[in-house]
Design an enzyme around this catalytic site. Structure first.
Site, PDB file in Angstrom:
ATOM      1  N   ASP A 111     -56.745 -23.341   1.795  1.00  0.00           N
ATOM      2  CA  ASP A 111     -56.658 -22.295   3.198  1.00  0.00           C
ATOM      3  C   ASP A 111     -58.082 -22.872   3.715  1.00  0.00           C
ATOM      4  O   ASP A 111     -59.214 -22.381   3.964  1.00  0.00           O
ATOM      5  CB  ASP A 111     -56.509 -21.080   3.217  1.00  0.00           C
ATOM      6  CG  ASP A 111     -56.927 -20.577   4.341  1.00  0.00           C
ATOM      7  OD1 ASP A 111     -57.012 -20.740   4.986  1.00  0.00           O
ATOM      8  OD2 ASP A 111     -56.865 -18.958   4.013  1.00  0.00           O
ATOM      9  N   MET A 112     -57.563 -23.884   4.999  1.00  0.00           N
ATOM     10  CA  MET A 112     -58.736 -24.237   6.095  1.00  0.00           C
ATOM     11  C   MET A 112     -58.558 -24.489   6.903  1.00  0.00           C
ATOM     12  O   MET A 112     -57.585 -24.771   7.672  1.00  0.00           O
ATOM     13  CB  MET A 112     -58.859 -25.619   5.422  1.00  0.00           C
ATOM     14  CG  MET A 112     -58.060 -26.829   5.701  1.00  0.00           C
ATOM     15  SD  MET A 112     -58.621 -28.515   5.349  1.00  0.00           S
ATOM     16  CE  MET A 112     -56.900 -29.512   5.830  1.00  0.00           C
ATOM     17  N   GLY A 158     -57.778 -22.413  -4.966  1.00  0.00           N
ATOM     18  CA  GLY A 158     -57.485 -21.100  -5.191  1.00  0.00           C
ATOM     19  C   GLY A 158     -58.175 -20.615  -6.330  1.00  0.00           C
ATOM     20  O   GLY A 158     -58.244 -19.134  -6.291  1.00  0.00           O
ATOM     21  N   TRP A 218     -63.582 -37.316  14.058  1.00  0.00           N
ATOM     22  CA  TRP A 218     -62.122 -37.114  14.326  1.00  0.00           C
ATOM     23  C   TRP A 218     -61.192 -37.060  13.557  1.00  0.00           C
ATOM     24  O   TRP A 218     -59.858 -36.534  14.830  1.00  0.00           O
ATOM     25  CB  TRP A 218     -62.589 -38.543  15.165  1.00  0.00           C
ATOM     26  CG  TRP A 218     -62.573 -39.796  14.332  1.00  0.00           C
ATOM     27  CD1 TRP A 218     -61.918 -40.085  13.678  1.00  0.00           C
ATOM     28  CD2 TRP A 218     -64.051 -40.278  13.441  1.00  0.00           C
ATOM     29  NE1 TRP A 218     -61.806 -41.527  12.824  1.00  0.00           N
ATOM     30  CE2 TRP A 218     -64.044 -41.334  12.725  1.00  0.00           C
ATOM     31  CE3 TRP A 218     -65.471 -39.779  13.547  1.00  0.00           C
ATOM     32  CZ2 TRP A 218     -63.992 -42.200  11.765  1.00  0.00           C
ATOM     33  CZ3 TRP A 218     -65.761 -40.611  13.356  1.00  0.00           C
ATOM     34  CH2 TRP A 218     -65.631 -41.999  12.319  1.00  0.00           C
ATOM     35  N   LYS A 219     -60.560 -37.252  12.706  1.00  0.00           N
ATOM     36  CA  LYS A 219     -59.748 -36.925  11.991  1.00  0.00           C
ATOM     37  C   LYS A 219     -59.206 -35.838  12.117  1.00  0.00           C
ATOM     38  O   LYS A 219     -58.323 -35.069  12.008  1.00  0.00           O
ATOM     39  CB  LYS A 219     -59.423 -37.164  10.784  1.00  0.00           C
ATOM     40  CG  LYS A 219     -59.765 -38.933  10.486  1.00  0.00           C
ATOM     41  CD  LYS A 219     -59.746 -38.791   9.406  1.00  0.00           C
ATOM     42  CE  LYS A 219     -60.661 -40.463   8.528  1.00  0.00           C
ATOM     43  NZ  LYS A 219     -60.817 -40.837   7.540  1.00  0.00           N
ATOM     44  N   HIS A 279     -62.211 -11.625   7.436  1.00  0.00           N
ATOM     45  CA  HIS A 279     -60.949 -11.402   8.163  1.00  0.00           C
ATOM     46  C   HIS A 279     -60.413 -10.042   6.633  1.00  0.00           C
ATOM     47  O   HIS A 279     -59.033  -9.654   7.257  1.00  0.00           O
ATOM     48  CB  HIS A 279     -59.513 -12.520   7.811  1.00  0.00           C
ATOM     49  CG  HIS A 279     -60.117 -13.707   8.916  1.00  0.00           C
ATOM     50  ND1 HIS A 279     -60.985 -14.464   8.548  1.00  0.00           N
ATOM     51  CD2 HIS A 279     -60.212 -13.824   9.905  1.00  0.00           C
ATOM     52  CE1 HIS A 279     -61.061 -15.557   9.512  1.00  0.00           C
ATOM     53  NE2 HIS A 279     -60.436 -14.935  10.236  1.00  0.00           N
TER      54      HIS A 279
END
Length: 336
Positions: free
Chosen positions: A182-183, A308, A234-235, A53
């Site tokens: 951040d995921m 982080g 599934w979560k 990014h």
């Protein structure tokens, strides 16, 4: 993006990278201030090691501007105020600029009221979501933000991609280095899979399914099938869905389904929440981190990091030695 060999990496000064981005954006009719902000975010993403990014994404961003999917000169506008929650329209402006303004407004609301929220419809990709977590933490606030995205993984039990990876960011200010999670909701973001693909490297664990429906560590096969594996099975699938529902319900903007129907990722919805109090109980937070980092590493001599921590290490190294970039993509950007 054109294929290239990511093994050819060089280091260049942060200021040089930032200036190169700014020069291109000014040629695309970005106002001076907006060009500077967007250039800084692209350069900062590469500086912090998020190549997918930063520099690597910049040619795609330029193409979106040329196609009219990103409008350089427009400004976001307040649509509705409901107590400490505001709804804004991004008018398809640059996502990094809109997100920065939205988080700044959430910070203002939080410092005045203890909590504040901004939802933004009709905006664009914010690049690295963690940018806005760091922004909140730098201002002394807990920041929570999330976005929807074009579909890239199936709902659990399905085979057709109908869910976005819908990244979630949670950041907590901390004097020794902010805690910033951040995921994406997929095990690997598509940007990270592209990095592995260009390096001709397999993923360290299965990241999705190939076109034959088999779990795979081949990033190219997963990108082709668009069947990324959700975190927690599934979560993660459920969380990706709920984030999209919350965003759409609050903003009145486009859902993942509507974004996907256009086959290009633009006009997304985002949410920015800040919480503020004068005392963040730093001693108690330190106790938590010490407890985690004092546990036994899985590998001899290993170090257990909090979210982080490694980002900050990469940042400091980049500031000392220069930003690590792919030489071929760097040349592409210089020729834009």
């Amino acid at each position: 993006m054109a294929q290239c060999n990511l093994r050819t990496m060089i280091r260049i000064p942060f200021e040089q990278l930032q200036q190169a981005f700014k020069s291109v954006l000014l040629q695309l009719n970005f106002p001076e201030e907006k060009a500077a902000l967007c250039a800084r975010i692209f350069a900062s993403n590469s500086r912090d090691g998020v190549h997918s990014h930063g520099l690597n994404r910049f040619p795609v961003f330029v193409q979106y501007v040329k196609e009219g999917l990103v409008q350089p000169a427009v400004e976001p506008a307040l649509q509705e105020r409901n107590g400490i929650l505001e709804t804004w329209n991004g008018h398809l402006g640059p996502g990094m600029y809109n997100a920065t303004l939205a988080m700044n407004r959430a910070i203002e609301l939080a410092k005045a009221n203890g909590i504040g929220g901004v939802v933004m419809q009709n905006t664009n990709h914010w690049m690295r979501g963690g940018t806005y977590g760091w922004q909140a933490a730098d201002a002394g606030c807990i920041g929570i933000c999330f976005t929807n995205a074009i579909a890239g993984m199936p709902a659990w039990g399905g085979t057709e991609p109908v869910l976005g990876n819908n990244p979630l960011v949670i950041a907590v200010p901390y004097e020794k280095g902010h805690i910033v999670l951040d995921m994406a909701m997929s095990q690997f973001s598509y940007g990270k899979m592209q990095e592995h693909e260009l390096k001709q490297e397999a993923l360290p664990v299965a990241g999705g399914y190939d076109t034959a429906g088999q779990l795979s560590t081949d990033p190219a096969a997963i990108r082709q099938s668009k069947r990324a594996l959700p975190i927690g099975f599934w979560k993660g699938s459920g969380l990706a869905l709920v984030l999209d529902v919350v965003l759409t319900a609050l903003s009145g903007g486009r859902s993942t389904a509507r974004i996907t129907a256009d086959k290009k990722e633009y006009g997304v919805s985002q949410c920015f929440i800040c919480l503020h109090r004068p005392d963040m109980h730093t001693a108690l937070v330190t106790e938590i981190l010490n407890n985690i980092q004092g546990s036994t590493p899985a590998s001899p001599g290993g170090h257990i990091s909090y979210p982080g921590e490694n980002t900050l290490k990469k940042r400091l190294r980049s500031e000392r030695e220069g930003v690590l970039v792919n030489e071929d993509i760097w040349k592409q950007v210089q020729q834009l």
